[in-house]
Design a protein around this motif. Structure first.
Motif, short mmCIF file in Angstrom:
data_model
loop_
_atom_site.label_atom_id
_atom_site.label_comp_id
_atom_site.label_asym_id
_atom_site.label_seq_id
_atom_site.Cartn_x
_atom_site.Cartn_y
_atom_site.Cartn_z
N GLN A 104 -2.93 -0.51 -3.85
CA GLN A 104 -3.53 0.31 -3.82
C GLN A 104 -2.86 2.03 -2.80
OE1 GLN A 104 -6.16 -1.17 -0.33
NE2 GLN A 104 -4.87 -1.65 1.01
N THR B 56 0.95 -1.14 0.15
CA THR B 56 -0.06 0.12 -0.15
C THR B 56 0.47 1.08 0.36
OG1 THR B 56 -1.87 -1.38 1.20
CG2 THR B 56 -1.87 1.28 1.31
N LYS C 181 -7.40 2.16 -7.01
CA LYS C 181 -8.28 1.50 -6.43
C LYS C 181 -7.20 2.12 -5.08
CE LYS C 181 -9.12 -2.16 -2.65
NZ LYS C 181 -8.72 -4.02 -2.62
#
Length: 428
Positions: free
Chosen positions: A57, A4, A137
């Protein structure tokens, strides 16, 4: 390994002065699923775009001073209706028109709901920032909502913001889960550090009064704050200080954190990563095209075969009966010729009166063995068919009679109160 990318955004007041997103630089970290820091630093917008494509993401951390968290008691209702009712429930606590704000509620627990309130135009700019980065995302959390949470201790993060003047951002997550934030502009921070510390302490006392504190602060202020909180502390307030790092910033991010982009209009937002699945989609499309081509090729082959057989039958008929005109059903017409030839030779054909009546009588007796023959009032022969008129059509079991006649190559039709029996020669 899933990763992430966390990007920390400046406060709105600072971002408006710095110009467009492409002209700014941002603090970031790349973390694993277990929140272990893989990479961190500060990059310009263009360099962040390459990192976005490497991560699974992207999470945008919004300044705590730009997001207000409110707690409201809610009546039992579906969550979809709750989202529409939130502005009315918080109307008395708002200083701005509700149309200019975005309300993002958390799922209610025991009749209580936490609501994140943010200026709609600002969160739309943040969403545009994620789109410009090319993130497929993306989500956004308030920095105060992403702090590590400690039981019965308020977590406080103190961080300076690169700007023309010295600005300090104070993010607080109290022991009762309420998040808040405050931005302090200290023009003479480099000259008088004691004045900066006093303003920070005043802000902490406002946001987290009479609570045990876990403070994460930059090294430049850690010593000064330690002297204020630790040295003269009489034991009435528990205060712990630690150096500010990315683990303290993202330690509280979970599926219970409020995503500020959750209910934003999804126009232009990519909900499916087409780039990631492009090869699979291309393979499926290719397989469908091959299957359609194979089906069409098979149909063309069968159509050519049918045309060849039809032309062969037509040619055979024309050679046998050259003076006869062409027929749409040469097989049926040839059967008629064969029947006519049989009659000339003294043989019976399948549609003669005697053959039809005999075959019908056997089927009728098999269907009604106990009924007398008087149940049939009349029998006529015309148009190469046998027309049988029963005494009562309601007493005739037509559906049972039909298969019996079919065994004898006969067809049955019910017409005008009579039974039409004719030979089934496979043609029109």
């Amino acid at each position: 390994m899933a990763s992430t990318l966390y990007i920390q955004l400046p406060p709105r007041t600072v971002a408006d002065k710095l110009g467009g997103w492409g002209e700014q630089s941002f603090s970031y970290c790349l973390a694993s699923a277990e929140k272990n820091i893989l990479q961190q630093g500060r990059h310009a917008f263009a360099n962040l775009q390459s990192l976005v494509h490497q991560a699974d993401q992207t999470v945008l951390l919004v300044s705590a001073s730009d997001v207000n968290f409110l707690q409201v008691a809610v009546p039992p209702m579906p969550f979809a209706k709750l989202k529409a009712a939130i502005p009315n429930l918080l109307e008395e606590q708002l200083l701005t028109e509700s149309a200019d704000l975005l309300f993002v509620p958390s799922p209610p627990v025991k009749g209580q709901c936490y609501v994140a309130v943010v200026t709609r135009s600002w969160i739309e700019q943040i969403f545009g920032f994620g789109v410009q980065l090319g993130a497929t995302k993306v989500s956004a959390f308030a920095l105060s909502d992403s702090l590590s949470q400690h039981a019965e201790i308020a977590t406080i993060l103190i961080e300076s913001v690169p700007a023309e003047s010295q600005i300090f951002e104070i993010s607080v997550r109290s022991a009762d889960q309420i998040a808040s934030g405050l931005s302090i502009d200290v023009p003479n921070a480099a000259i008088d550090q004691s004045h900066t510390v006093q303003q920070i302490i005043a802000a902490i006392n406002i946001l987290a009064p009479q609570e045990a504190l876990q403070i994460y602060v930059e090294p430049s202020l850690e010593t000064a704050l330690r002297q204020v909180f630790i040295a003269p502390n009489d034991g009435s307030r528990q205060v712990q200080l630690a150096s500010l790092d990315w683990k303290s910033k993202i330690g509280g991010v979970s599926n219970r954190s409020i995503d500020l982009l959750a209910f934003l209009s999804s126009d232009g937002k990519q909900s499916f990563d087409w780039l990631k699945w492009r090869w699979s989609v291309s393979m499926i499309v290719f397989m469908v095209m091959v299957s359609l081509f194979a089906l069409n090729w098979k149909w063309w082959s069968l159509q050519r075969e049918a045309n060849t057989i039809r032309d062969s039958i037509q040619a055979t008929y024309q050679s046998a009966f050259p003076k006869e005109p062409a027929s749409r059903d040469p097989l049926f017409q040839m059967q008629q010729k064969i029947n006519a030839a049989k009659k000339v030779a003294g043989q019976s054909s399948s549609d003669d009166f005697l053959v039809l009546s005999a075959q019908f009588a056997m089927a009728w007796d098999q269907l009604n063995p106990a009924q007398p023959a008087s149940t049939v009032t009349s029998v006529e022969y015309r148009e190469r068919s046998l027309f049988v008129t029963p005494k009562s059509m309601a007493d005739v079991r037509v559906e049972q009679l039909r298969p019996l006649l079919k065994e004898r190559n006969l067809k049955l039709e019910v017409k005008d109160g009579s039974l039409k029996v004719f030979s089934d020669v496979g043609g029109m």
